[in-house]
Design an enzyme around this catalytic site. Structure first.
Site, mmCIF file in Angstrom:
data_model
loop_
_atom_site.group_PDB
_atom_site.id
_atom_site.type_symbol
_atom_site.label_atom_id
_atom_site.label_comp_id
_atom_site.label_asym_id
_atom_site.label_seq_id
_atom_site.Cartn_x
_atom_site.Cartn_y
_atom_site.Cartn_z
ATOM 1 N N ALA A 129 0.926 -1.272 -0.071
ATOM 2 C CA ALA A 129 0.027 0.066 0.107
ATOM 3 C C ALA A 129 0.789 1.387 -0.045
ATOM 4 O O ALA A 129 1.477 1.437 1.027
ATOM 5 C CB ALA A 129 -0.907 0.122 1.185
ATOM 6 N N GLY A 134 -4.893 11.280 -2.629
ATOM 7 C CA GLY A 134 -3.925 12.565 -3.041
ATOM 8 C C GLY A 134 -2.524 12.175 -3.357
ATOM 9 O O GLY A 134 -1.853 13.300 -3.825
ATOM 10 N N SER A 137 1.549 9.076 -8.497
ATOM 11 C CA SER A 137 2.982 9.119 -8.783
ATOM 12 C C SER A 137 3.898 9.583 -8.118
ATOM 13 O O SER A 137 5.035 9.432 -7.817
ATOM 14 C CB SER A 137 2.931 9.975 -10.311
ATOM 15 O OG SER A 137 2.001 9.360 -11.252
ATOM 16 N N PHE A 161 -6.801 1.958 -4.338
ATOM 17 C CA PHE A 161 -6.397 1.345 -5.274
ATOM 18 C C PHE A 161 -5.410 0.195 -4.752
ATOM 19 O O PHE A 161 -4.570 -0.386 -5.533
ATOM 20 C CB PHE A 161 -5.514 2.256 -6.492
ATOM 21 C CG PHE A 161 -6.234 3.249 -7.051
ATOM 22 C CD1 PHE A 161 -7.754 3.078 -7.343
ATOM 23 C CD2 PHE A 161 -5.671 4.310 -7.202
ATOM 24 C CE1 PHE A 161 -8.308 4.115 -7.930
ATOM 25 C CE2 PHE A 161 -6.401 5.386 -7.857
ATOM 26 C CZ PHE A 161 -7.772 5.384 -8.152
ATOM 27 N N GLU A 248 8.165 -5.296 -9.980
ATOM 28 C CA GLU A 248 6.730 -5.167 -10.223
ATOM 29 C C GLU A 248 6.733 -4.661 -11.596
ATOM 30 O O GLU A 248 5.870 -5.294 -12.611
ATOM 31 C CB GLU A 248 5.912 -4.197 -9.418
ATOM 32 C CG GLU A 248 4.624 -4.136 -9.567
ATOM 33 C CD GLU A 248 3.889 -2.502 -9.136
ATOM 34 O OE1 GLU A 248 4.739 -1.912 -8.512
ATOM 35 O OE2 GLU A 248 2.921 -2.437 -9.268
ATOM 36 N N ARG A 274 -13.600 -18.747 -39.009
ATOM 37 C CA ARG A 274 -15.094 -18.535 -39.555
ATOM 38 C C ARG A 274 -15.162 -18.307 -40.923
ATOM 39 O O ARG A 274 -14.272 -18.022 -41.617
ATOM 40 C CB ARG A 274 -15.575 -17.299 -38.596
ATOM 41 C CG ARG A 274 -14.980 -15.929 -39.315
ATOM 42 C CD ARG A 274 -15.474 -14.935 -38.690
ATOM 43 N NE ARG A 274 -15.324 -13.541 -39.491
ATOM 44 C CZ ARG A 274 -15.900 -12.520 -39.739
ATOM 45 N NH1 ARG A 274 -16.906 -12.252 -38.778
ATOM 46 N NH2 ARG A 274 -15.316 -11.615 -40.443
HETATM 47 C C1 LIG Z 1 -6.110 -1.653 -11.070
HETATM 48 C C2 LIG Z 1 -5.102 -0.704 -10.230
HETATM 49 C C3 LIG Z 1 -4.497 -1.474 -9.082
HETATM 50 C C4 LIG Z 1 -3.360 -0.785 -8.384
HETATM 51 N N1 LIG Z 1 -2.535 -1.279 -7.219
HETATM 52 C C5 LIG Z 1 -1.985 -0.407 -6.442
HETATM 53 C C6 LIG Z 1 -1.266 -1.366 -5.425
HETATM 54 O O1 LIG Z 1 -1.607 -2.535 -5.178
HETATM 55 N N2 LIG Z 1 -0.666 -0.608 -4.326
HETATM 56 C C7 LIG Z 1 -0.549 0.907 -4.601
HETATM 57 O O2 LIG Z 1 0.033 1.418 -3.781
HETATM 58 N N3 LIG Z 1 -1.089 1.286 -5.749
HETATM 59 C C8 LIG Z 1 -1.807 0.735 -6.486
HETATM 60 N N4 LIG Z 1 -2.340 1.359 -7.618
HETATM 61 C C9 LIG Z 1 -2.340 2.847 -7.693
HETATM 62 C C10 LIG Z 1 -1.281 3.212 -8.888
HETATM 63 O O3 LIG Z 1 -0.009 2.960 -8.457
HETATM 64 C C11 LIG Z 1 -1.347 4.716 -8.959
HETATM 65 O O4 LIG Z 1 -2.555 4.892 -9.791
HETATM 66 C C12 LIG Z 1 -0.208 5.252 -10.016
HETATM 67 O O5 LIG Z 1 0.649 5.347 -9.010
HETATM 68 C C13 LIG Z 1 -0.572 6.684 -10.341
HETATM 69 O O6 LIG Z 1 -1.128 7.556 -9.326
HETATM 70 P P1 LIG Z 1 -2.797 8.348 -9.559
HETATM 71 O O7 LIG Z 1 -3.530 7.381 -10.144
HETATM 72 O O8 LIG Z 1 -2.845 9.313 -8.505
HETATM 73 O O9 LIG Z 1 -2.308 9.078 -11.024
HETATM 74 P P2 LIG Z 1 -1.479 10.563 -11.096
HETATM 75 O O10 LIG Z 1 -0.278 10.679 -10.343
HETATM 76 O O11 LIG Z 1 -2.544 11.719 -10.682
HETATM 77 O O12 LIG Z 1 -0.970 10.680 -12.622
HETATM 78 C C14 LIG Z 1 -2.001 10.858 -13.449
HETATM 79 C C15 LIG Z 1 -1.553 11.037 -14.716
HETATM 80 O O13 LIG Z 1 -0.539 12.228 -14.642
HETATM 81 C C16 LIG Z 1 0.650 11.686 -15.128
HETATM 82 N N5 LIG Z 1 1.692 12.570 -14.413
HETATM 83 C C17 LIG Z 1 1.931 12.573 -13.139
HETATM 84 N N6 LIG Z 1 3.002 13.331 -12.497
HETATM 85 C C18 LIG Z 1 3.276 13.932 -13.759
HETATM 86 C C19 LIG Z 1 4.326 14.836 -13.904
HETATM 87 N N7 LIG Z 1 5.112 15.197 -13.074
HETATM 88 N N8 LIG Z 1 4.665 15.051 -15.246
HETATM 89 C C20 LIG Z 1 3.962 14.644 -16.343
HETATM 90 N N9 LIG Z 1 2.891 13.613 -16.125
HETATM 91 C C21 LIG Z 1 2.874 13.386 -14.905
HETATM 92 C C22 LIG Z 1 0.912 10.262 -14.883
HETATM 93 O O14 LIG Z 1 1.929 9.660 -15.545
HETATM 94 C C23 LIG Z 1 -0.644 9.883 -15.243
HETATM 95 O O15 LIG Z 1 -0.833 9.631 -16.568
HETATM 96 C C24 LIG Z 1 -2.981 0.812 -8.530
HETATM 97 C C25 LIG Z 1 -3.940 1.445 -9.598
HETATM 98 C C26 LIG Z 1 -4.870 0.620 -10.355
HETATM 99 C C27 LIG Z 1 -5.409 1.543 -11.489
#
Ligand SMILES: Cc1cc2nc3c(=O)[nH]c(=O)nc-3n(C[C@H](O)[C@H](O)[C@H](O)COP(=O)(O)OP(=O)(O)OC[C@H]3O[C@@H](n4cnc5c(N)ncnc54)[C@H](O)[C@@H]3O)c2cc1C
Length: 299
Positions: A129, A134, A137, A161, A248, A274
């Site tokens: 986790a 909030g 990335s 997530f 991963e 088909r």
């Molecule tokens: C099915 C699924 C399973 C998951 N499993 C896990 C899990 O087991 N454990 C866990 O901890 N998390 C998990 N996650 C979370 C996943 O790691 C996050 O969704 C991921 O880190 C992206 O974070 P966010 O969704 O907040 O997107 P954001 O960080 O908000 O990013 C949104 C978009 O903006 C882009 N972006 C972000 N920052 C920048 C920047 N500085 N410059 C340019 N572009 C940028 C990103 O590349 C992305 O395309 C899971 C997510 C999903 C969908």
């Protein structure tokens, strides 16, 4: 996947995985997993028994001791995905690529003794986790704190997530143990199912992989004993994540390649078998290629 990278031992292991899938991943089971939103524990225990999970757990802790050879994990990914069992692939992957390695590579002896034998059998399932509502990335933006108290930490915050978050017995959790957002302000702690104040939250609906749970976790004054700090060291969480996350990514790459290959095969099988417009598509095979080349029907 280029099968030449595998030797006889790998192919023998592939037979074990195929047999497991035939026996345990039946259509009925798959429908049940999708309906329940999770893989049932009996299947995970059977996978432990068959030696399909816990691959990287050293033999001294009851695992397969295949840490140095990722090809065995690649075979599990290929066979589960190419048989249409993506949820199973995901659940196995979280255990072997996301949870177990933190203990194998970074755990204290006591942590290894306590967790690894049961993780090898599937009696204990893990999750990782990091992500929060909030912070994704940019993990330095997390708000979950672990405040030092007598004998351990009080953890407060929420994660989202989290794959296998509902079914996990122990969660490797990324927390803030220091001030600011310097890399040494973060640590990894093991939060256990049943700890007071730890809630596995609700399962999230996803676009795919319906049979594999993804959850929101919450922590309210969860007391986490000192011995649950991964590696027994504070302030190393960021580095510990950086050391393990490439594994991963590797698993996601192998899974994506396996899924792409399966999609191409299923498409070709369908389109080439088909009848349409009164006949079948004609094919030719390029020497050396495993795939037929599609040629349009001449009119
Ligand atoms: C099915 C699924 C399973 C998951 N499993 C896990 C899990 O087991 N454990 C866990 O901890 N998390 C998990 N996650 C979370 C996943 O790691 C996050 O969704 C991921 O880190 C992206 O974070 P966010 O969704 O907040 O997107 P954001 O960080 O908000 O990013 C949104 C978009 O903006 C882009 N972006 C972000 N920052 C920048 C920047 N500085 N410059 C340019 N572009 C940028 C990103 O590349 C992305 O395309 C899971 C997510 C999903 C969908």
């Amino acid at each position: 996947m280029d099968r030449e990278i595998y030797d006889e031992d790998h192919e023998a292991f592939r037979d074990v995985v195929k047999e497991f899938i035939k026996r345990y991943a039946t259509n009925e089971k798959r429908e049940q997993w999708d309906a329940d939103g999770e893989i049932d524990r009996a299947t995970m225990l059977a996978a432990g028994e068959a030696g399909i999970i816990g691959l990287s757990v050293p033999e001294e802790f009851g695992g397969a001791g295949m840490l140095q050879d990722y090809r065995f994990r690649a075979i599990v990914l290929e066979e589960t995905i190419q048989s249409g069992n993506g949820s199973l692939a995901g659940a196995f992957g979280i255990q072997d690529d996301l949870a177990v390695p933190y203990l194998v590579h970074m755990g204290t002896d006591a942590q290894k003794q306590k967790w690894l034998p049961k993780m090898a059998t599937g009696e204990v399932l893990g999750a990782l986790a990091m992500t929060e509502p909030g912070a994704g990335s940019d993990l330095r933006g997390i708000k979950t704190t672990a405040k030092k108290v007598d004998g351990g930490y009080l953890v407060n915050g929420a994660k989202t997530f989290i794959s296998s978050g509902k079914t996990a017995d122990v969660v490797v959790t990324f927390v803030k143990t220091g001030e600011g957002n310097r890399p040494d302000a973060f640590s990894l702690v093991l939060i256990e199912d049943g700890m007071e104040g730890f809630d596995h939250g609700k399962k999230l609906n996803k676009v795919g992989f319906h049979g594999w749970d993804t959850a929101e976790l919450s922590f309210t004054d969860v007391f986490v004993p000192e011995e649950n700090l991964i590696g027994g060291v504070e302030g190393k969480g960021f580095i510990q994540l950086m050391m393990n996350l490439p594994l991963e990514r590797l698993s996601i790459g192998v899974a994506a390649a396996a899924a792409g290959e399966a999609a191409l095969k299923w498409t070709l099988d369908y389109t080439l078998s088909r009848d349409a417009f009164g006949s079948r598509s004609r094919t030719s095979r390029t020497p050396g290629s495993r795939w037929p080349t599609w040629r349009p029907r001449s009119t």
